[in-house]
Design an enzyme around this catalytic site. Structure first.
Site, PDB file in Angstrom:
ATOM      1  N   ASN A 155      -4.433   1.592 -13.629  1.00 36.48           N
ATOM      2  CA  ASN A 155      -3.509   0.640 -13.007  1.00 36.48           C
ATOM      3  C   ASN A 155      -2.087   1.191 -13.094  1.00 36.48           C
ATOM      4  O   ASN A 155      -1.756   1.915 -14.024  1.00 36.48           O
ATOM      5  CB  ASN A 155      -3.567  -0.705 -13.752  1.00 36.48           C
ATOM      6  CG  ASN A 155      -2.641  -1.751 -13.147  1.00 36.48           C
ATOM      7  OD1 ASN A 155      -2.585  -1.920 -11.918  1.00 36.48           O
ATOM      8  ND2 ASN A 155      -1.900  -2.464 -13.978  1.00 36.48           N
ATOM      9  N   VAL A 199      -4.068  -8.446 -19.040  1.00 34.69           N
ATOM     10  CA  VAL A 199      -3.303  -8.012 -17.865  1.00 34.69           C
ATOM     11  C   VAL A 199      -2.270  -6.955 -18.258  1.00 34.69           C
ATOM     12  O   VAL A 199      -1.514  -7.136 -19.221  1.00 34.69           O
ATOM     13  CB  VAL A 199      -2.586  -9.229 -17.229  1.00 34.69           C
ATOM     14  CG1 VAL A 199      -1.662  -8.777 -16.107  1.00 34.69           C
ATOM     15  CG2 VAL A 199      -3.612 -10.221 -16.720  1.00 34.69           C
ATOM     16  N   MET A 256      -3.329  -7.274  -7.418  1.00 37.13           N
ATOM     17  CA  MET A 256      -2.724  -8.362  -8.183  1.00 37.13           C
ATOM     18  C   MET A 256      -3.776  -9.381  -8.611  1.00 37.13           C
ATOM     19  O   MET A 256      -3.577 -10.588  -8.510  1.00 37.13           O
ATOM     20  CB  MET A 256      -1.617  -9.030  -7.332  1.00 37.13           C
ATOM     21  CG  MET A 256      -0.573  -8.044  -6.833  1.00 37.13           C
ATOM     22  SD  MET A 256       0.167  -7.022  -8.126  1.00 37.13           S
ATOM     23  CE  MET A 256       1.561  -8.023  -8.544  1.00 37.13           C
ATOM     24  N   ARG A 257      -4.898  -8.874  -9.104  1.00 34.73           N
ATOM     25  CA  ARG A 257      -5.959  -9.742  -9.637  1.00 34.73           C
ATOM     26  C   ARG A 257      -6.313  -9.269 -11.041  1.00 34.73           C
ATOM     27  O   ARG A 257      -6.286  -8.061 -11.317  1.00 34.73           O
ATOM     28  CB  ARG A 257      -7.245  -9.647  -8.782  1.00 34.73           C
ATOM     29  CG  ARG A 257      -7.085  -9.937  -7.323  1.00 34.73           C
ATOM     30  CD  ARG A 257      -6.707 -11.371  -7.054  1.00 34.73           C
ATOM     31  NE  ARG A 257      -7.593 -12.349  -7.667  1.00 34.73           N
ATOM     32  CZ  ARG A 257      -7.265 -13.631  -7.865  1.00 34.73           C
ATOM     33  NH1 ARG A 257      -6.074 -14.061  -7.514  1.00 34.73           N
ATOM     34  NH2 ARG A 257      -8.114 -14.461  -8.416  1.00 34.73           N
ATOM     35  N   ARG A 317     -14.251 -14.629 -11.098  1.00 34.38           N
ATOM     36  CA  ARG A 317     -13.713 -13.257 -11.127  1.00 34.38           C
ATOM     37  C   ARG A 317     -14.843 -12.244 -11.261  1.00 34.38           C
ATOM     38  O   ARG A 317     -14.800 -11.156 -10.680  1.00 34.38           O
ATOM     39  CB  ARG A 317     -12.742 -13.105 -12.301  1.00 34.38           C
ATOM     40  CG  ARG A 317     -11.475 -13.927 -12.165  1.00 34.38           C
ATOM     41  CD  ARG A 317     -10.499 -13.599 -13.287  1.00 34.38           C
ATOM     42  NE  ARG A 317      -9.407 -14.559 -13.349  1.00 34.38           N
ATOM     43  CZ  ARG A 317      -8.335 -14.542 -12.554  1.00 34.38           C
ATOM     44  NH1 ARG A 317      -8.222 -13.617 -11.632  1.00 34.38           N
ATOM     45  NH2 ARG A 317      -7.381 -15.452 -12.675  1.00 34.38           N
ATOM     46  N   ASN A 339       1.766   2.897  -2.619  1.00 34.26           N
ATOM     47  CA  ASN A 339       1.169   3.806  -3.607  1.00 34.26           C
ATOM     48  C   ASN A 339      -0.078   4.483  -3.047  1.00 34.26           C
ATOM     49  O   ASN A 339      -0.332   5.655  -3.334  1.00 34.26           O
ATOM     50  CB  ASN A 339       0.852   3.071  -4.912  1.00 34.26           C
ATOM     51  CG  ASN A 339       2.043   3.027  -5.843  1.00 34.26           C
ATOM     52  OD1 ASN A 339       2.381   4.006  -6.493  1.00 34.26           O
ATOM     53  ND2 ASN A 339       2.723   1.878  -5.875  1.00 34.26           N
ATOM     54  N   HIS A 345       2.005  -0.140 -13.043  1.00 35.31           N
ATOM     55  CA  HIS A 345       2.796  -1.357 -13.246  1.00 35.31           C
ATOM     56  C   HIS A 345       4.282  -1.002 -13.252  1.00 35.31           C
ATOM     57  O   HIS A 345       4.668   0.004 -13.854  1.00 35.31           O
ATOM     58  CB  HIS A 345       2.397  -2.017 -14.571  1.00 35.31           C
ATOM     59  CG  HIS A 345       3.097  -3.315 -14.794  1.00 35.31           C
ATOM     60  ND1 HIS A 345       2.782  -4.457 -14.081  1.00 35.31           N
ATOM     61  CD2 HIS A 345       4.123  -3.651 -15.608  1.00 35.31           C
ATOM     62  CE1 HIS A 345       3.582  -5.436 -14.468  1.00 35.31           C
ATOM     63  NE2 HIS A 345       4.399  -4.976 -15.388  1.00 35.31           N
ATOM     64  N   GLU A 373       6.955   5.779  -9.177  1.00 38.03           N
ATOM     65  CA  GLU A 373       5.514   5.467  -9.120  1.00 38.03           C
ATOM     66  C   GLU A 373       4.786   6.497  -8.250  1.00 38.03           C
ATOM     67  O   GLU A 373       3.704   6.962  -8.600  1.00 38.03           O
ATOM     68  CB  GLU A 373       5.291   4.063  -8.540  1.00 38.03           C
ATOM     69  CG  GLU A 373       5.737   2.939  -9.437  1.00 38.03           C
ATOM     70  CD  GLU A 373       5.320   1.567  -8.931  1.00 38.03           C
ATOM     71  OE1 GLU A 373       5.324   0.637  -9.727  1.00 38.03           O
ATOM     72  OE2 GLU A 373       4.995   1.417  -7.729  1.00 38.03           O
ATOM     73  N   GLY A 394       0.790  -1.231   0.000  1.00 38.96           N
ATOM     74  CA  GLY A 394       0.000   0.000   0.000  1.00 38.96           C
ATOM     75  C   GLY A 394       0.816   1.272   0.000  1.00 38.96           C
ATOM     76  O   GLY A 394       0.312   2.337   0.379  1.00 38.96           O
TER      77      GLY A 394
END
Ligand code: GAR
Length: 225
Positions: free
Chosen positions: A131, A168, A114-115, A89, A38, A133, A198, A36
């Site tokens: 998102n 993804v 991470m899903r 999902r 970010n 990455h 980030e 956490g």
């Protein structure tokens, strides 16, 4: 104050010079699976009155994830939606949508989530699912981006904030920041260098995405895309 200060190694694209103000603060729902940090960086940007937003709720999927303590420390509500307890999902994403509605969040900020998400979530928040990455996408998508960058011997790595699509770590890129990779780098050292970037680009990318969307609403169609 500039969105991203100029001393980062490389930042794209060109940014507006000032943080935008919106008619209402953006209402963020943050999705996280791990530490956490970010989340903390986004909250800090809000506290500094840069990103014009509020974090309405933090959703996490791993009991005991570090993000819970950070959310508590920031005085933010957190909700556990453990993916292991859902039949699909899509079922998890439906619960995420319900939770975001309960807390009146309409931006979905995946910060170490991470899903894989499904079309159900993406369609519920058009152009409002983001998102981050830890690579210069489209290189090294997936869960081992930093290790793979080191193993490949790249000399430049970094991070990417993008709109989420069904594949993804794919989707239109909002901002990237590049960092050097040094011969003696460990995974931890490179990860730390990337994460420092980030923390700078994610708040800026949220502002940029919202600015883009506000322009679309006000300009061409007169309604939300
Ligand atoms: C971040 O480095 C983020 O880029 C990565 O997870 C980390 C979460 O750190 N996300 C992915 O790898 C997504 N494929 P944090 O929990 O400390 O914010």
């Amino acid at each position: 104050m500039a969105l991203v200060s100029p001393d980062s190694v490389l930042v794209s694209p060109s940014l507006p010079s000032c943080w935008p103000r919106f008619s209402q603060p953006l209402k963020l729902g943050v999705l996280a699976s791990g530490r956490g940090t970010n989340l903390e960086a986004i909250a800090a940007s809000i506290q500094r009155q840069e990103l014009h937003a509020t974090i309405q709720v933090v959703i996490y999927n791993n009991p005991g994830a570090g993000v819970v303590d950070r959310a508590r420390g920031l005085g933010l509500p957190s909700v556990l939606l453990n993916h292991r307890h859902y039949p699909s999902r899509e079922a998890l994403d439906l619960d995420i949508i319900q939770t975001l509605a309960t807390y009146q969040a309409n931006w979905v900020i995946m910060a170490g989530w991470m899903r894989c998400v499904t079309q159900v979530l993406i369609e519920a928040f058009p152009r409002q699912v983001l998102n981050i990455h830890p690579s210069l996408l489209p290189s090294f998508p997936g869960t081992h981006a930093v290790d793979q960058a080191l193993a490949a011997g790249v000399k430049l790595s970094g991070c990417t904030v993008h709109h989420v699509e069904i594949q993804v770590d794919r989707g239109p890129i909002i901002i990237q920041a590049g960092v050097p990779v040094y011969p003696q780098d460990s995974v931890a050292a490179l990860q730390a260098r990337i994460q420092a970037q980030e923390y700078r680009i994610y708040p800026a990318a949220i502002a940029l995405a919202a600015l883009d969307r506000a322009n679309l609403v006000d300009g061409k169609t007169g309604k939300r895309p």
